[in-house]
Design an enzyme around this catalytic site. Structure first.
Site, mmCIF file in Angstrom:
data_model
loop_
_atom_site.group_PDB
_atom_site.id
_atom_site.type_symbol
_atom_site.label_atom_id
_atom_site.label_comp_id
_atom_site.label_asym_id
_atom_site.label_seq_id
_atom_site.Cartn_x
_atom_site.Cartn_y
_atom_site.Cartn_z
ATOM 1 N N GLY A 139 0.848 -1.193 0.000
ATOM 2 C CA GLY A 139 0.000 0.000 0.000
ATOM 3 C C GLY A 139 0.878 1.237 0.000
ATOM 4 C CE LYS A 140 5.509 4.798 -0.539
ATOM 5 N NZ LYS A 140 6.640 3.902 -0.317
#
Ligand code: GLU
Length: 421
Positions: A105-106
């Site tokens: 994720g980011k």
């Protein structure tokens, strides 16, 4: 010529090449070209002068196949959805190469944090945390620091999230300060990991580290720590370093302890001086006379022109996505070895994983234990990539993607996501 730069397209194109190299059918990995979830939020901040500014924030969960999504939060004026998508996908592959039980994720906010006061930064962080709180969590998605974010920001994040949820949810983010449940060794972890794999690659090539000249682009947390550890523990000569204000070069080696002390006080290199150094610009840094180049800044730094003219024989990608796809082809044709980001900078997320384990078991490790476990993980990941490169006669980048792809696809097949009812 480089195509108009879109980092997510860059990711998909490398993915296709790696899959083709190991004869993986398109159906097996199509899912990995589509992030599972993309959230865009408005982040209203009351500024110190009483005015209101609304920033744009993002959290992308690329894949949870191998575990909770994992990856940092970036504060930068160039943050946009394509960048966050790419960064989240790279996290999926990084965690798979490092063989830690996470997906990718980011997140990020489109803001230049240098224009904010500390109080404004805190209010923005708390608003952003609240805005994404419904999709993050210790077993869902675990953020961490990235460009321009740090332990203080993670501490505000965990405080806001825990208040909303009504319990001490310290495992919701990593890269915290020790006071709020951070891990010893985490601040140095990415730079230490870069140093471990740089030394390992020199060994594979039979090159004596003491006879190696290294240039490092970027003196943030990753570049400065990598410089310090490579200088003091590996013994190579750092001949050039740079930051946003420019670079410095000394063919006889720079005084890294003095530079580390300088940049640790958040001072710029333009205000640093030592005997025998000359000032260089960013392009001159990337193409300077050295054996190993370590880009440790942002994406899209090594383009075709730089790739055609750089002198290093080895590139170790400490930044995420520093090389364009077109430049990569030039480097390969020139026989330049590239240790890809998803392996080279995995040290940070590996120790984030250790921090999360310590938080969940409420039992903490010494710095020696953390560094030793990091060494084991990085050395294993490096060995897996080198072995795959040999087996299929691939570049290290494609080999790293192949290792990750096999691990990801075996999970999706076992779970039946693709072929299930
Ligand atoms: N931002 C770092 C990276 O790109 C660390 C991520 C993490 O620790 O979750 O790998």
């Amino acid at each position: 010529m480089d195509k108009a730069y879109n980092p997510f397209d860059n990711f998909c194109s490398v993915l296709d090449k790696a899959a083709a190299a190991i004869d993986m059918p398109a159906n097996d990995y199509e899912i990995l070209k589509h992030p599972e979830k993309e959230l865009k939020v408005a982040v209203p901040v009351v500024m110190d002068d009483g005015s209101l500014k609304v920033f744009e924030g993002f959290r992308v969960q690329h894949s949870s196949l191998r575990g909770p999504c994992k990856g940092g939060i970036r504060y930068h004026q160039n943050v946009n959805i394509d960048e966050v998508k790419a960064l989240s996908a790279w996290m999926t592959f990084k965690c798979a190469v490092a063989d830690i039980p996470y997906g990718g994720g980011k997140g990020g906010i489109t803001v230049d944090p240098r224009t904010l006061s500390t109080k404004e930064l805190e209010r923005m962080t708390r608003k952003f945390t609240a805005a994404i709180s419904s999709i993050v969590g210790p077993y869902q998605d675990v953020p961490a620091p990235d460009v321009n974010t740090n332990a203080q920001i993670m501490d505000w994040f965990v405080d806001t999230y825990s208040t909303i949820k009504g319990y001490d949810a310290r495992a919701v983010v990593t890269g915290k300060s020790l006071a709020t449940g951070g891990s010893l060794g985490r601040p140095d972890a990415t730079g230490r990991g870069v140093s471990i794999v740089t030394k390992a690659l020199l060994d594979v090539n039979g090159i004596d580290p003491k006879a190696t000249r290294i240039a490092i682009q970027g003196m943030g947390n990753v570049g400065s720590v990598a410089a310090r550890i490579i200088d003091s523990e590996v013994g190579a000569k750092i001949v050039a370093v740079s930051d946003v204000s420019g670079g410095i070069y000394n063919p006889n080696g720079l005084n890294i302890p003095a530079i580390y002390a300088h940049v640790s006080q958040r001072k710029l290199l333009k205000d640093y001086e030592e005997a025998g150094m000359t000032r260089i610009n960013n392009y001159e840094l990337l193409t300077c006379d050295c054996d190993v180049l370590i880009p440790a800044a942002l994406e899209n730094q090594i383009n075709v022109e730089v790739a055609e003219n750089l002198k290093a024989k080895i590139i170790v990608e400490a930044a995420n996505g520093p090389t364009t796809v077109e430049a990569d082809a030039v480097l390969e044709a020139r026989g330049i070895q590239v240790l890809p980001d998803i392996l080279a900078n995995a040290g940070g997320v590996v120790v984030s994983y250790f921090e999360w384990c310590q938080n969940l078991q409420c039992y903490y490790w010494s710095e020696e234990e953390v560094n030793e476990k990091l060494n084991v993980k990085m050395t294993k990941a490096f060995g897996d990539v080198i072995a795959t490169a040999k087996k299929y006669n691939l570049s290290y980048r494609l080999a790293a993607y192949a290792v990750a792809l096999n691990r990801l696809v075996s999970v999706s097949k076992a779970k039946g996501i693709i072929f299930g009812a």
